[in-house]
Design a protein around this motif. Structure first.
Motif, PDB file in Angstrom:
ATOM      1  N   PRO A 270       9.962  -6.587  -8.857  1.00  0.00           N
ATOM      2  CA  PRO A 270      11.018  -5.623  -8.483  1.00  0.00           C
ATOM      3  C   PRO A 270      10.528  -4.682  -7.386  1.00  0.00           C
ATOM      4  CG  PRO A 270      10.713  -5.694 -10.866  1.00  0.00           C
ATOM      5  CD  PRO A 270       9.593  -6.490 -10.276  1.00  0.00           C
ATOM      6  N   VAL A 271      11.381  -4.464  -6.397  1.00  0.00           N
ATOM      7  CA  VAL A 271      11.046  -3.603  -5.261  1.00  0.00           C
ATOM      8  C   VAL A 271      12.230  -2.686  -5.009  1.00  0.00           C
ATOM      9  CG1 VAL A 271      10.756  -3.652  -2.758  1.00  0.00           C
ATOM     10  CG2 VAL A 271       9.428  -5.213  -4.162  1.00  0.00           C
ATOM     11  N   LYS A 272      11.954  -1.425  -4.735  1.00  0.00           N
ATOM     12  CA  LYS A 272      13.065  -0.520  -4.413  1.00  0.00           C
ATOM     13  C   LYS A 272      12.845   0.198  -3.073  1.00  0.00           C
ATOM     14  CE  LYS A 272      15.638   0.046  -8.547  1.00  0.00           C
ATOM     15  NZ  LYS A 272      14.946   0.077  -9.851  1.00  0.00           N
ATOM     16  N   CYS A 273      11.878   1.114  -3.003  1.00  0.00           N
ATOM     17  CA  CYS A 273      11.762   1.925  -1.785  1.00  0.00           C
ATOM     18  C   CYS A 273      11.150   1.139  -0.622  1.00  0.00           C
ATOM     19  CB  CYS A 273      10.939   3.184  -2.061  1.00  0.00           C
ATOM     20  SG  CYS A 273       9.157   2.870  -2.260  1.00  0.00           S
ATOM     21  N   GLU A 274      10.284   0.183  -0.907  1.00  0.00           N
ATOM     22  CA  GLU A 274       9.564  -0.618   0.099  1.00  0.00           C
ATOM     23  C   GLU A 274       8.728   0.227   1.042  1.00  0.00           C
ATOM     24  OE1 GLU A 274      11.424  -4.449   1.449  1.00  0.00           O
ATOM     25  OE2 GLU A 274      13.235  -3.289   0.988  1.00  0.00           O
ATOM     26  N   GLU A 275       8.386   1.438   0.632  1.00  0.00           N
ATOM     27  CA  GLU A 275       7.500   2.250   1.465  1.00  0.00           C
ATOM     28  C   GLU A 275       6.459   3.000   0.630  1.00  0.00           C
ATOM     29  OE1 GLU A 275      10.705   5.864   2.287  1.00  0.00           O
ATOM     30  OE2 GLU A 275      10.079   4.581   3.930  1.00  0.00           O
ATOM     31  N   GLY A 276       6.150   2.433  -0.523  1.00  0.00           N
ATOM     32  CA  GLY A 276       4.990   2.930  -1.257  1.00  0.00           C
ATOM     33  C   GLY A 276       5.139   4.283  -1.912  1.00  0.00           C
ATOM     34  N   VAL A 277       6.373   4.693  -2.225  1.00  0.00           N
ATOM     35  CA  VAL A 277       6.513   6.018  -2.849  1.00  0.00           C
ATOM     36  C   VAL A 277       7.099   5.987  -4.260  1.00  0.00           C
ATOM     37  CG1 VAL A 277       6.668   7.246  -0.658  1.00  0.00           C
ATOM     38  CG2 VAL A 277       8.762   6.470  -1.770  1.00  0.00           C
ATOM     39  N   CYS A 278       7.777   4.905  -4.656  1.00  0.00           N
ATOM     40  CA  CYS A 278       8.506   4.971  -5.934  1.00  0.00           C
ATOM     41  C   CYS A 278       7.756   4.334  -7.107  1.00  0.00           C
ATOM     42  CB  CYS A 278       9.881   4.326  -5.797  1.00  0.00           C
ATOM     43  SG  CYS A 278       9.869   2.525  -5.741  1.00  0.00           S
ATOM     44  N   GLY A 279       6.861   3.412  -6.845  1.00  0.00           N
ATOM     45  CA  GLY A 279       6.085   2.790  -7.917  1.00  0.00           C
ATOM     46  C   GLY A 279       6.766   1.624  -8.611  1.00  0.00           C
ATOM     47  N   THR A 280       7.968   1.264  -8.171  1.00  0.00           N
ATOM     48  CA  THR A 280       8.691   0.168  -8.825  1.00  0.00           C
ATOM     49  C   THR A 280       7.910  -1.140  -8.772  1.00  0.00           C
ATOM     50  OG1 THR A 280      10.787   1.201  -8.268  1.00  0.00           O
ATOM     51  CG2 THR A 280      10.865  -1.143  -8.787  1.00  0.00           C
ATOM     52  N   CYS A 281       7.214  -1.382  -7.683  1.00  0.00           N
ATOM     53  CA  CYS A 281       6.550  -2.676  -7.452  1.00  0.00           C
ATOM     54  C   CYS A 281       5.130  -2.712  -7.997  1.00  0.00           C
ATOM     55  CB  CYS A 281       6.529  -2.964  -5.956  1.00  0.00           C
ATOM     56  SG  CYS A 281       5.532  -1.757  -5.082  1.00  0.00           S
ATOM     57  N   LEU A 282       4.746  -1.686  -8.735  1.00  0.00           N
ATOM     58  CA  LEU A 282       3.365  -1.590  -9.221  1.00  0.00           C
ATOM     59  C   LEU A 282       3.014  -2.796 -10.105  1.00  0.00           C
ATOM     60  CD1 LEU A 282       1.323   0.697  -8.742  1.00  0.00           C
ATOM     61  CD2 LEU A 282       1.860   1.501 -11.053  1.00  0.00           C
ATOM     62  N   THR A 310       2.746  -3.520  -4.523  1.00  0.00           N
ATOM     63  CA  THR A 310       2.817  -4.797  -3.811  1.00  0.00           C
ATOM     64  C   THR A 310       3.811  -4.792  -2.654  1.00  0.00           C
ATOM     65  OG1 THR A 310       4.340  -5.514  -5.531  1.00  0.00           O
ATOM     66  CG2 THR A 310       2.046  -6.203  -5.755  1.00  0.00           C
ATOM     67  N   CYS A 311       4.543  -3.700  -2.464  1.00  0.00           N
ATOM     68  CA  CYS A 311       5.471  -3.639  -1.332  1.00  0.00           C
ATOM     69  C   CYS A 311       4.755  -3.262  -0.043  1.00  0.00           C
ATOM     70  CB  CYS A 311       6.601  -2.649  -1.592  1.00  0.00           C
ATOM     71  SG  CYS A 311       6.089  -0.926  -1.546  1.00  0.00           S
ATOM     72  N   CYS A 312       3.523  -2.764  -0.135  1.00  0.00           N
ATOM     73  CA  CYS A 312       2.886  -2.272   1.092  1.00  0.00           C
ATOM     74  C   CYS A 312       1.371  -2.426   1.113  1.00  0.00           C
ATOM     75  CB  CYS A 312       3.244  -0.799   1.312  1.00  0.00           C
ATOM     76  SG  CYS A 312       2.695   0.271  -0.027  1.00  0.00           S
TER      77      CYS A 312
HETATM   78  S1  FES Z   1       8.947  -0.530  -4.017  1.00  0.00           S
HETATM   79 FE1  FES Z   1       8.569   1.596  -4.119  1.00  0.00          FE
HETATM   80  S2  FES Z   1       6.399   1.692  -4.171  1.00  0.00           S
HETATM   81 FE2  FES Z   1       6.801  -0.368  -3.807  1.00  0.00          FE
END
Ligand code: FES
Length: 324
Positions: A270-282, A310-312
């Motif tokens: 799962p990915v949401k912000c795609e810029e390393g701030v939300c933690g969804t992709c941890l 994993t998004c960045c």
């Molecule tokens: S999708 Fe938000 S930190 Fe990776």
């Protein structure tokens, strides 16, 4: 380790276009039931309506954590952003139904601190509002510093000036007299081990406050931060990623990301912000050393190398093994 997903449908009960291009929304549950409880510093993920593919944005809850009848969020209309917030400004009306997830809290308040300093820059005031309400309810010692460019463009100003905790609030405006602007030499007391600092706002503002606190000698564990967005360079040399549980290995190219490379072979993180701030992709790391590019993990979490955004983020070395 992926963030918990808890879906809720929220109805827009009230919209207020406040100063500084900030839209304030009061949200209630669509079925009239109490909303999930949250702790100060929490946010919800909101799906932007009307997009062909799912676009999610994260918004801090600025309402009182004791109130489960409605949430309040503030959304900045920022022309330099990726567009989700602008679309929400254009499409949301009273009665609009919004799909959301959460609340989640990556910015928790240490309620045992003897003194708390809250620094909110611009839209970064939103998590500070729920923290101030909570600290006031606890009878705790705190000071809320709120920095904006202009007095006229200061959202939530009337609320803060009339709040029961208004004596704890210091407003700082770039267009105000020199003595009214935030002066960290004056406003940041020497560290005493019992004072905790919370910072949220534009990256430059946050980096300034954090570097001053570190230079003053505040221990890392007493400096808390939440980034709303970040300019992340996720490029680098190619490396391999093995998704151990899925039984596949992929190459992540110089401009690729781990999440995208794995998605192409059917491993969906799962990915949401795609810029390393939300933690969804941890995601948990089983082998290898991450090259952390995110703004989500703390320095202590980075040093353990147990998880990676994993998004960045990328790899130091040729290979990573992940628990997916
Ligand atoms: S999708 Fe938000 S930190 Fe990776």
């Amino acid at each position: 380790m992926n963030a918990d997903a808890r879906g809720i449908v929220l109805m827009v009960r009230d919209r207020q276009d406040d100063a500084g291009n900030i839209m304030r929304l009061r949200l209630a549950s669509a079925d009239g039931m109490p909303l999930p409880q949250f702790a100060a510093g929490a946010h919800i993920d909101v799906q932007v309506p009307g997009e062909e593919s799912a676009v999610w944005r994260q918004y801090s809850l600025c309402s009182d954590p004791a109130d489960t009848e409605q949430y309040e969020i503030g959304i900045l209309k920022d022309p330099s952003s990726r567009g989700g917030s602008i679309a929400l400004h254009e499409r949301v009306r009273v009665g609009t139904m919004l799909t959301a997830e959460g609340p989640r809290n990556h910015f928790p308040l240490d309620e045992t601190a003897e003194h708390t300093l809250l620094f909110g820059g611009g839209i970064g005031i939103t998590p500070m509002l729920s923290m101030a309400k909570r600290l006031h309810a606890l009878g705790s010692e705190f000071t809320l510093h709120y920095c904006t460019r202009t007095a006229a463009g200061t959202a939530f100003r009337a609320d803060l000036e009339t709040a029961p905790f208004s004596r704890h609030v210091r407003l700082h405006h770039d267009d105000g007299p020199q003595e009214q602007r935030l002066d960290l030499a004056r406003d940041l007391p020497p560290p005493d081990g019992a004072t905790h600092i919370y910072v949220c706002g534009p990256s430059g503002f946050m980096d300034w406050v954090i570097s001053c606190a570190e230079a003053c000698g505040y221990p890392p564990a007493t400096i808390h931060r939440e980034y709303f967005s970040a300019k992340i360079d996720s490029s680098g040399d190619s490396f391999e990623v093995e998704a151990r549980e899925s039984g596949v290995t992929v190459t992540v190219g110089p401009k690729d990301t781990i999440a995208r490379a794995l998605a192409r072979v059917g491993v969906k993180i799962p990915v949401k912000c795609e810029e390393g701030v939300c933690g969804t992709c941890l995601t948990s790391v089983l082998q290898g050393i991450p090259d952390h590019r995110d703004k989500f993990l703390t320095d202590e979490e980075r040093e353990t190398n147990e998880d990676i955004c994993t998004c960045c983020s990328r790899a130091i070395g040729a290979r990573l093994v992940l628990d997916v």
